[in-house]
Structure formats: C-alpha cells, structure tokens
Motif scaffolding. Structure first.
Motif, PDB file in Angstrom:
ATOM      1  N   UNK A 203      10.429  -6.530  11.637  1.00 28.20           N
ATOM      2  CA  UNK A 203      10.981  -7.848  11.321  1.00 28.20           C
ATOM      3  C   UNK A 203      11.153  -7.949   9.805  1.00 28.20           C
ATOM      4  N   UNK A 204      11.748  -9.045   9.360  1.00 27.04           N
ATOM      5  CA  UNK A 204      11.976  -9.276   7.930  1.00 27.04           C
ATOM      6  C   UNK A 204      11.259 -10.546   7.492  1.00 27.04           C
ATOM      7  N   UNK A 205      10.691 -10.501   6.282  1.00 26.54           N
ATOM      8  CA  UNK A 205      10.092 -11.679   5.642  1.00 26.54           C
ATOM      9  C   UNK A 205      10.629 -11.762   4.221  1.00 26.54           C
ATOM     10  N   UNK A 206      11.334 -12.830   3.941  1.00 23.20           N
ATOM     11  CA  UNK A 206      11.879 -13.055   2.604  1.00 23.20           C
ATOM     12  C   UNK A 206      12.724 -11.874   2.133  1.00 23.20           C
ATOM     13  N   UNK A 207      13.458 -11.245   3.045  1.00 27.69           N
ATOM     14  CA  UNK A 207      14.311 -10.121   2.681  1.00 27.69           C
ATOM     15  C   UNK A 207      13.602  -8.786   2.644  1.00 27.69           C
ATOM     16  N   UNK A 208      12.298  -8.785   2.884  1.00 23.74           N
ATOM     17  CA  UNK A 208      11.540  -7.531   2.906  1.00 23.74           C
ATOM     18  C   UNK A 208      11.332  -7.083   4.345  1.00 23.74           C
ATOM     19  N   UNK A 209      11.342  -5.778   4.551  1.00 21.68           N
ATOM     20  CA  UNK A 209      11.158  -5.218   5.886  1.00 21.68           C
ATOM     21  C   UNK A 209       9.671  -5.066   6.189  1.00 21.68           C
ATOM     22  N   UNK A 210       9.284  -5.449   7.389  1.00 19.50           N
ATOM     23  CA  UNK A 210       7.933  -5.207   7.902  1.00 19.50           C
ATOM     24  C   UNK A 210       8.097  -4.260   9.089  1.00 19.50           C
ATOM     25  N   UNK A 211       7.924  -2.954   8.872  1.00 16.58           N
ATOM     26  CA  UNK A 211       8.182  -1.994   9.946  1.00 16.58           C
ATOM     27  C   UNK A 211       7.204  -2.146  11.114  1.00 16.58           C
ATOM     28  N   UNK A 212       7.616  -1.676  12.249  1.00  7.02           N
ATOM     29  CA  UNK A 212       6.765  -1.671  13.429  1.00  7.02           C
ATOM     30  C   UNK A 212       5.446  -0.959  13.130  1.00  7.02           C
ATOM     31  N   UNK A 213       4.350  -1.510  13.650  1.00  2.15           N
ATOM     32  CA  UNK A 213       2.983  -0.971  13.521  1.00  2.15           C
ATOM     33  C   UNK A 213       2.370  -1.184  12.146  1.00  2.15           C
ATOM     34  N   UNK A 214       3.051  -1.916  11.268  1.00  2.12           N
ATOM     35  CA  UNK A 214       2.438  -2.269   9.986  1.00  2.12           C
ATOM     36  C   UNK A 214       1.251  -3.196  10.218  1.00  2.12           C
ATOM     37  N   UNK A 215       0.171  -2.949   9.495  1.00  2.00           N
ATOM     38  CA  UNK A 215      -0.989  -3.838   9.551  1.00  2.00           C
ATOM     39  C   UNK A 215      -0.734  -5.034   8.634  1.00  2.00           C
ATOM     40  N   UNK A 216      -1.033  -6.242   9.109  1.00  2.00           N
ATOM     41  CA  UNK A 216      -0.727  -7.454   8.338  1.00  2.00           C
ATOM     42  C   UNK A 216      -1.986  -8.314   8.216  1.00  2.00           C
ATOM     43  N   UNK A 217      -2.304  -8.689   6.979  1.00  2.00           N
ATOM     44  CA  UNK A 217      -3.411  -9.603   6.712  1.00  2.00           C
ATOM     45  C   UNK A 217      -2.864 -10.914   6.164  1.00  2.00           C
ATOM     46  N   UNK A 218      -3.535 -12.007   6.495  1.00  2.00           N
ATOM     47  CA  UNK A 218      -3.291 -13.294   5.841  1.00  2.00           C
ATOM     48  C   UNK A 218      -4.560 -13.644   5.081  1.00  2.00           C
ATOM     49  N   UNK A 219      -4.484 -13.657   3.758  1.00  2.00           N
ATOM     50  CA  UNK A 219      -5.661 -13.883   2.922  1.00  2.00           C
ATOM     51  C   UNK A 219      -5.886 -15.388   2.743  1.00  2.00           C
ATOM     52  N   UNK A 220      -6.524 -15.997   3.756  1.00  2.00           N
ATOM     53  CA  UNK A 220      -6.758 -17.439   3.685  1.00  2.00           C
ATOM     54  C   UNK A 220      -7.762 -17.783   2.586  1.00  2.00           C
ATOM     55  N   UNK A 221      -8.629 -16.840   2.243  1.00  2.00           N
ATOM     56  CA  UNK A 221      -9.556 -17.032   1.128  1.00  2.00           C
ATOM     57  C   UNK A 221      -8.774 -17.207  -0.173  1.00  2.00           C
ATOM     58  N   UNK A 222      -7.752 -16.388  -0.378  1.00  2.00           N
ATOM     59  CA  UNK A 222      -6.922 -16.486  -1.581  1.00  2.00           C
ATOM     60  C   UNK A 222      -6.108 -17.770  -1.587  1.00  2.00           C
ATOM     61  N   UNK A 223      -5.584 -18.150  -0.426  1.00  2.00           N
ATOM     62  CA  UNK A 223      -4.790 -19.382  -0.340  1.00  2.00           C
ATOM     63  C   UNK A 223      -5.645 -20.581  -0.739  1.00  2.00           C
ATOM     64  N   UNK A 224      -6.917 -20.573  -0.343  1.00  2.00           N
ATOM     65  CA  UNK A 224      -7.821 -21.666  -0.695  1.00  2.00           C
ATOM     66  C   UNK A 224      -8.151 -21.730  -2.172  1.00  2.00           C
ATOM     67  N   UNK A 225      -7.843 -20.675  -2.910  1.00  2.00           N
ATOM     68  CA  UNK A 225      -8.127 -20.639  -4.349  1.00  2.00           C
ATOM     69  C   UNK A 225      -6.857 -20.535  -5.199  1.00  2.00           C
TER      70      UNK A 225
END
Length: 510
Positions: free
Chosen positions: A384-406
């Motif tokens: 899939x694509x996010x903001x024009x960047x490719x996220x290839x199949x089987x890529x590991x994805x993290x959401x750093x909610x700790x960073x978002x809170x800071x």
C-alpha cells in the motif's frame, strides 16, 4: 533493546550471516533489476548485513522517537533483514490504523510468540482470519458488552473493597502499590472468568511468583531476538529466548488448564445469569460451527489476564507514581472526590462520570506512559502507499504512541504531567483521536478497553479517597524514579512503594 551488549554474540554469527547475505543480495539484486524500485519512507542509511540495528538503543520507543526527529513522522529502518516502518505522528497513525487498516492489520509474529504454538492460537498475534474474528466477536458481543459488565458490577465492587481492607490492615507499612493493583485486577478478571479468586490476599508470595512469571514473560518476549532479524538463526535460538519462553508459558498455562479441567468435569452452568466467561467460551462455536479447543481457550485466557491484570496494574502504578510525584495533582483529585462523593461512603463506579479531574489524570497517564508504547507489531498484508511512500507486502509496521504523546507539535510542555490540559478537551482514548492511542485503533483496537476504563478509574479513586500516601524513609516525591523498561509492555524499573494512612472514618473500611 541494548544490542551493543550482545555484540559478541552477533560477531559469532556474522561470518555465517555474511556468506548467506552475499548469496541473498545477489539474488535480490537480480530480482530488483527486473522490477521498478519502490520509494520507501526516508530513514537512516543501513549498514551492510545488520541494517540499522546499532542505531536502536535499550528502549526502542525512545530510540525511534529520536530518529523520527531527524527522518520524519514516517520512516524506514532495516533491522537485520526485516524492513520496518515506524509512524510517529497522529496523522501517520491515522494512515496506518484507519486509512490503510485493511492492508496493515496483519501481525508480524515474533519468534517468542511461536512457543508452544501460542501465537497461532492467540487473538493478539493471529492475523485477521476466521478464528480471530470468532474470538473478537465473542469479546465484543458477549464478554465486554455494557450489559455483561454491568451485571458484574458487584463483583468488581467486592474486589476493590477487599483491596481497601487489605491496605487498611497494613497502614503505616510500606506497600508495593503495583503489586496491590495487580492482585486486585487479577482476582477481578479471575472472578469474571472462573467465578473465584485465584489468589488470596494472605497468599501474597504465591501471587508475586505468578506476577513475576507474567513480568518475565512480557520482558523476555519483548527482548530483541536475533532470530527475528536474521531468519537463518531461527533453528539455533542463539539467545535462548525460545527455550526460556517455553518454560514460562508452561508455568502460566498450567494454572489456567487446572481451572478449565475442573469446569469440564463439573459442566457449565445452565442459568444464563450465572454463567462466567469460561462457560461462554466452552459453549461458543466458531464460524464453521466447531467448538473452540481447550488450548485456544487457554491462550485466550493468557491474553485476557495479561491485558486485564498486568497492563492495567502497570497503568495504575504509573498513575499513582505521577500523583505522588505531583502533590498539587493529588490534592486536586482528593478535593474533587470529597466534593462529589464525600467522606461518608466509598467512591463507586457510578461516580466516575462525575469526576472530570480524575478522568484528566488517567488520560495524562495514558499519554505519558502508554502500556504498549509501540502497540503490537503490525504487518503489511498487501502493498500500500502512505503519503506517496510505498509500504511493501510483509513490511513490519510500528505506531510509536509513546512518541506521539511527547510530540511538541501536538502537546504543550509534553514532558510535564499536567492533567489540566484535558479539562477542556474532547480528546478521548477510544481509538478515534489519534493523538492519544493507548489501546490502539481500527480492527485491532483492544476489546477490553471498557473493562480497563472502569478498573483504572475506580482503583485510583479508592486509593486516593481512602488513604494519604507518603514515600518511605523521607524520600522527596519530586525525585521519584520514573524510569521505564520496555518489553512487550512498559514497566517501571523501580516499583512504587509508599506508606498508606487512612483518611476516612474507621467504619468506611469495614
């Protein structure tokens, strides 16, 4: 994630890795020549073979936060042979958890979760397959519904009352608040599932042993595992993580198996109002009309107890640490409790909606100390694509909610514990506001959120309404150690120990 401490281990395997990598890279280059190059999100330049591993420190969430300051709110890291994308802003979290949720809701199952086939039978680690949908449906339609939780209100009330009495009997003695919260929430979940306390308050050592096993499970399971980053190492288990996790899983599963076997022998309850979670699960059918296996139920219970007791008690410990560390916050919570509830009765769940400052304190705790700082690993099921960047199949994805809170672009004085920021705010933590995501969002939103919401608020309220708290040995509250260590969850390095003093009339504690 202190990779440098195990450098010697890596060197041993690097020779073999280099040879295999050369062959792998030759094949990869041949493959890439026949395909157009994809545009990955920006990130630090990887080293040969090991990628960006040595740019990640002991606390992964903090390292990712610092790297995001340089490379942006969505970035690519190469951890060994594992391509990883990290989202570190509300906008990028929305892209991962909402816009691209169908493509990114799969799981990267770490080697530690594969022990004893736990991961394949877990609601947490499974992909969104039919069995996962069955467990999810049971959670949302039978276990954590408003009706079911309301029916169990008296049970929660009695558990909190037992906690208060136990603390009252130990006044003027230093108390491990985290363990007290754990025992309360563990027995609460135990009653919801098995209709009985799993540990008595007088058996504190036994419960501590079990809590230590859970803590060890979460810490060992969250340690960096070379086998996750270099697949050819999987058969060797170079750090002994698979062996250690198998041992701990057997200890924990044995406890649950005992209660399941007892119920299978005695039979489930016939009256609907008397049924507990175990009855419901034993009678539940999958989409193919099959019953859940005993092992599936055992794995499901591990997920429930981990989220319902370990994660919840961690949040309570972080909240009480911040409150004790900030005396003005403590006084404001107590004043609100005294005005809304008074001193002639104990606070109840029905009071929670009338305590906005307490709500703000809990939200601020979730902002600064999310139990799962990176949520659980996501995986790209499809490209899939996010903001024009490719996220290839089987890529590991993290959401750093700790960073978002800071994030200073989101929060004023982000390092400050300041509940007042939520007093005139509509921001909630139910998965719709991407600046505050302690329970995640999308189809992977934690189904136990309604229960955690009730437990955290009422336990913190009881601890502050019924007792004054002081640190032992005249410690300065402002210098309280707030260092965290990350495994799968974020725990305090130094557990909170404080001395309780009753602040209400004696008859309240009976």
């Amino acid at each position: 994630m202190d990779f440098s401490s195990s450098l010697s281990t890596l060197i041993i395997y690097s020779v073999v890795a280099t040879a295999i990598t050369l062959v792998y890279m030759m094949l990869l280059l041949t493959k890439l020549r026949s395909k157009p190059t994809v545009r990955l999100p920006p990130g630090p330049r990887p080293w040969p073979v090991i990628g960006n591993i040595f740019q990640v420190g002991k606390n992964v969430n903090e390292s990712f936060f610092e790297l995001a300051k340089i490379h942006g709110p969505i970035m690519t890291l190469h951890l060994g042979w594992c391509t990883t994308v990290v989202a570190s802003s509300p906008a990028m979290a929305r892209e991962v958890l909402k816009t691209q949720d169908p493509s990114l809701s799969a799981r990267t199952m770490i080697e530690a979760a594969k022990c004893l086939e736990y991961g394949e039978n877990s609601m947490v680690w499974r992909d969104c397959v039919p069995r996962w949908r069955t467990l999810r449906r049971i959670c949302t339609t039978q276990l954590f519904t408003v009706k079911r939780l309301e029916a169990l209100h008296q049970l929660r009330r009695e558990q909190v009352r037992s906690m208060m009495r136990a603390i009252y009997k130990s006044t003027s003695v230093p108390l491990d608040i985290g363990h007290t919260a754990f025992l309360t929430s563990f027995n609460l979940v135990g009653n919801m599932i098995f209709s009985k306390d799993l540990f008595d308050w007088d058996e504190s050592e036994k419960s501590k042993e079990f809590k230590e096993a859970l803590n060890e499970m979460l810490y060992v399971g969250g340690k960096p595992n070379w086998a996750d980053f270099f697949p050819f190492l999987k058969p060797f288990d170079p750090q002994g993580i698979r062996k250690e996790m198998t041992r701990i899983f057997r200890i924990i599963f044995q406890v649950f198996d005992q209660y399941i076997d007892e119920r299978l022998q005695s039979g489930t309850r016939s009256e609907e109002q008397d049924k507990d979670f175990l009855d419901i699960l034993l009678e539940s059918k999958t989409e193919s009309r099959e019953k859940l296996t005993k092992f599936e139920i055992t794995c499901f219970f591990y997920d429930l107890f981990t989220a319902g007791s370990e994660a919840t008690s961690n949040t309570i410990e972080w909240a009480m640490s911040e409150i004790i560390r900030n005396p003005m916050v403590m006084e404001k919570v107590k004043d609100e409790l005294d005005k809304v509830v008074g001193k002639e009765r104990r606070v109840q769940e029905s009071d929670i909606d009338n305590l906005p400052y307490l709500h703000a304190v809990v939200k601020e705790t979730f902002r600064l100390h999310p139990v799962a700082p990176l949520l659980i690993h996501h995986r790209a099921l499809n490209s899939c694509d996010i903001e024009g960047y490719a996220i290839p199949k089987d890529t590991q994805v993290f959401v750093n909610v700790w960073a978002i809170g800071r994030d200073p672009n989101v929060w004023q004085e982000p390092e400050r514990f300041f509940p007042e920021r939520f007093m005139d705010s509509d921001v909630e933590y139910k998965g719709q506001n991407f600046e505050l995501l302690p329970f995640g969002s999308g189809r992977r939103l934690c189904p136990g959120l309604p229960l955690a919401h009730k437990i955290v608020h009422v336990v913190v309220a009881i601890l502050l309404q019924c007792f004054d708290w002081q640190l032992p040995n005249g410690q300065n509250p402002e210098k309280l150690d707030m260092t965290g260590k990350i495994g799968i969850t974020l725990q305090k390095v130094e557990h909170l120990v404080a001395i309780p003093t009753p602040r209400l009339a004696h008859h309240i504690y009976n």
